[in-house]
Motif scaffolding. Sequence first.
Motif, PDB file in Angstrom:
ATOM      1  N   CYS A 131       0.818  -1.265   0.073  1.00  0.00           N
ATOM      2  CA  CYS A 131      -0.142  -0.155  -0.027  1.00  0.00           C
ATOM      3  C   CYS A 131       0.937   1.354  -0.034  1.00  0.00           C
ATOM      4  O   CYS A 131       0.461   2.224  -0.427  1.00  0.00           O
ATOM      5  CB  CYS A 131      -0.779  -0.006   1.269  1.00  0.00           C
ATOM      6  N   ARG A 166      -0.326   1.501  -5.916  1.00  0.00           N
ATOM      7  CA  ARG A 166      -1.476   2.221  -5.822  1.00  0.00           C
ATOM      8  C   ARG A 166      -2.171   2.544  -7.073  1.00  0.00           C
ATOM      9  O   ARG A 166      -3.468   2.466  -7.429  1.00  0.00           O
ATOM     10  CB  ARG A 166      -1.259   3.376  -5.011  1.00  0.00           C
ATOM     11  N   VAL A 178      -4.028  -0.885  -8.322  1.00  0.00           N
ATOM     12  CA  VAL A 178      -5.096  -0.943  -7.575  1.00  0.00           C
ATOM     13  C   VAL A 178      -6.333   0.199  -8.238  1.00  0.00           C
ATOM     14  O   VAL A 178      -7.371  -0.268  -8.704  1.00  0.00           O
ATOM     15  CB  VAL A 178      -5.025  -0.841  -6.190  1.00  0.00           C
ATOM     16  N   PHE A 229      -9.224  -1.577 -10.117  1.00  0.00           N
ATOM     17  CA  PHE A 229     -10.695  -1.627  -9.214  1.00  0.00           C
ATOM     18  C   PHE A 229     -11.040  -0.169  -9.341  1.00  0.00           C
ATOM     19  O   PHE A 229     -10.921   0.510  -8.317  1.00  0.00           O
ATOM     20  CB  PHE A 229     -10.341  -2.168  -8.024  1.00  0.00           C
ATOM     21  N   GLU A 289     -13.826   0.699  -6.730  1.00  0.00           N
ATOM     22  CA  GLU A 289     -13.628   0.764  -5.529  1.00  0.00           C
ATOM     23  C   GLU A 289     -12.619   1.849  -5.117  1.00  0.00           C
ATOM     24  O   GLU A 289     -12.820   2.424  -3.917  1.00  0.00           O
ATOM     25  CB  GLU A 289     -12.843  -0.792  -5.133  1.00  0.00           C
ATOM     26  N   TRP A 290     -11.483   2.072  -5.891  1.00  0.00           N
ATOM     27  CA  TRP A 290     -10.729   3.326  -5.787  1.00  0.00           C
ATOM     28  C   TRP A 290     -11.403   4.449  -5.465  1.00  0.00           C
ATOM     29  O   TRP A 290     -11.287   5.390  -4.605  1.00  0.00           O
ATOM     30  CB  TRP A 290      -9.790   3.366  -6.780  1.00  0.00           C
ATOM     31  N   ASP A 317     -14.828   4.882  -4.700  1.00  0.00           N
ATOM     32  CA  ASP A 317     -15.505   4.694  -3.429  1.00  0.00           C
ATOM     33  C   ASP A 317     -14.892   5.447  -2.139  1.00  0.00           C
ATOM     34  O   ASP A 317     -15.325   5.730  -1.198  1.00  0.00           O
ATOM     35  CB  ASP A 317     -15.944   3.444  -3.062  1.00  0.00           C
ATOM     36  N   ARG A 377      -6.637   4.317   1.020  1.00  0.00           N
ATOM     37  CA  ARG A 377      -7.396   4.126   0.215  1.00  0.00           C
ATOM     38  C   ARG A 377      -6.852   2.667  -0.484  1.00  0.00           C
ATOM     39  O   ARG A 377      -7.975   1.907  -0.631  1.00  0.00           O
ATOM     40  CB  ARG A 377      -7.223   5.221  -1.050  1.00  0.00           C
ATOM     41  N   ALA A 378      -5.605   2.472  -0.613  1.00  0.00           N
ATOM     42  CA  ALA A 378      -5.238   1.112  -1.305  1.00  0.00           C
ATOM     43  C   ALA A 378      -5.796  -0.098  -0.119  1.00  0.00           C
ATOM     44  O   ALA A 378      -6.180  -0.959  -0.634  1.00  0.00           O
ATOM     45  CB  ALA A 378      -3.624   1.232  -1.645  1.00  0.00           C
ATOM     46  N   VAL A 421      -9.320  -0.734  -0.371  1.00  0.00           N
ATOM     47  CA  VAL A 421      -9.719  -1.569  -1.573  1.00  0.00           C
ATOM     48  C   VAL A 421      -9.353  -2.931  -1.362  1.00  0.00           C
ATOM     49  O   VAL A 421      -9.990  -3.827  -1.786  1.00  0.00           O
ATOM     50  CB  VAL A 421      -8.831  -0.883  -2.994  1.00  0.00           C
ATOM     51  N   THR A 433     -11.901  -4.558   0.762  1.00  0.00           N
ATOM     52  CA  THR A 433     -13.053  -4.753   0.072  1.00  0.00           C
ATOM     53  C   THR A 433     -12.903  -6.116  -1.161  1.00  0.00           C
ATOM     54  O   THR A 433     -13.724  -6.827  -1.164  1.00  0.00           O
ATOM     55  CB  THR A 433     -13.579  -3.339  -0.847  1.00  0.00           C
ATOM     56  N   VAL A 434     -12.003  -5.824  -1.879  1.00  0.00           N
ATOM     57  CA  VAL A 434     -11.657  -7.066  -2.822  1.00  0.00           C
ATOM     58  C   VAL A 434     -11.490  -8.266  -2.072  1.00  0.00           C
ATOM     59  O   VAL A 434     -11.979  -9.182  -2.711  1.00  0.00           O
ATOM     60  CB  VAL A 434     -10.369  -6.600  -3.626  1.00  0.00           C
TER      61      VAL A 434
END
Length: 86
Positions: free
Chosen positions: A14, A20, A23, A27, A30-31, A33, A42-43, A46, A49-50
Motif C-alpha cells: 500500500c 496504488r 489498484v 478496481f 472501489e478506488w 468509493d 485508500r489502497a 480497496v 473490499t476486494v
Amino acid sequence: MTRPALARTAGILCGHPAFRQFVAERFPAEWKDFSDLEDVERAAAVIRTVCEIPSRRELDADPAAAQRFHAKLGFPFNAWRRAACA
C-alpha cells in the motif's frame, strides 16, 4: 530469513505508488468509493473490499482470504509490473 506475513506484505504494498496505481486501474469503482481517504489508506480499503475482509490481519488468519488476495491482487500486480517494465 523468514517470509513476511501476508498482512505485512499487503501493508508494505500500500505504501508503493506503483501498487496504488495498479489498484486504481484494476478496481476503479472501489478506488473511487474511497476517494475521501489518503492514497495509502485508500489502497488498504480497496484490499479489504476486494478480499472481503474487515482487516488485513485476516490475510494471515483466513486461507480463503489469502487466496483471494493472491488471485485478485498479488499475482495480477506482479504480471502488471512485469508488463510495465517490458
